[in-house]
Design a protein around this motif. Structure first.
Motif, short mmCIF file in Angstrom:
data_model
loop_
_atom_site.label_atom_id
_atom_site.label_comp_id
_atom_site.label_asym_id
_atom_site.label_seq_id
_atom_site.Cartn_x
_atom_site.Cartn_y
_atom_site.Cartn_z
N THR A 1 -5.36 8.29 2.49
CA THR A 1 -6.75 8.39 2.03
C THR A 1 -7.66 7.51 2.87
O THR A 1 -8.74 7.94 3.30
N GLN B 1 -10.88 -0.15 2.34
CA GLN B 1 -10.21 -0.28 1.04
C GLN B 1 -11.01 -1.21 0.12
O GLN B 1 -11.21 -0.92 -1.05
N ARG C 1 -12.90 -0.11 -3.44
CA ARG C 1 -12.62 -0.77 -4.73
C ARG C 1 -13.90 -1.16 -5.44
O ARG C 1 -13.96 -1.15 -6.66
N GLN D 1 -2.36 6.04 -0.53
CA GLN D 1 -3.51 5.17 -0.28
C GLN D 1 -3.80 5.08 1.21
O GLN D 1 -4.95 5.14 1.63
N MET E 1 0.85 -1.17 0.00
CA MET E 1 0.00 0.00 0.00
C MET E 1 0.90 1.24 0.00
O MET E 1 1.85 1.32 0.76
#
Length: 67
Positions: free
Chosen positions: A8, A60, A64, A5, A1
């Motif tokens: 965020t 996460q 996605r 990322q 990661m």
């Protein structure tokens, strides 16, 4: 990661970046340490790290599905 990322995901979860849980999650997800080693490094319980990592991974996963 990547660091971007991770930051965020931190914003999405509203996890305090200065908390031990957040610092531990960064060590695990960003630096590749095991949860146990991160907990030892930060002198906290492994479950603290585990919960934060699980929370960030779940966000996460959900992010996605949106994209």
């Amino acid at each position: 990661m990547t660091l971007h990322q991770f930051k965020t995901l931190m914003e999405l979860t509203r996890l305090d970046p200065q908390s031990v849980a957040a610092k531990g999650a960064e060590l695990v997800l960003g630096k590749g340490l095991t949860q146990t080693k991160a907990a030892q490094t930060l002198d906290c319980q492994q479950t603290t790290i585990s919960r934060a990592v699980r929370r960030l991974k779940e966000v996460q996963r959900l992010a996605r599905h949106i994209t």
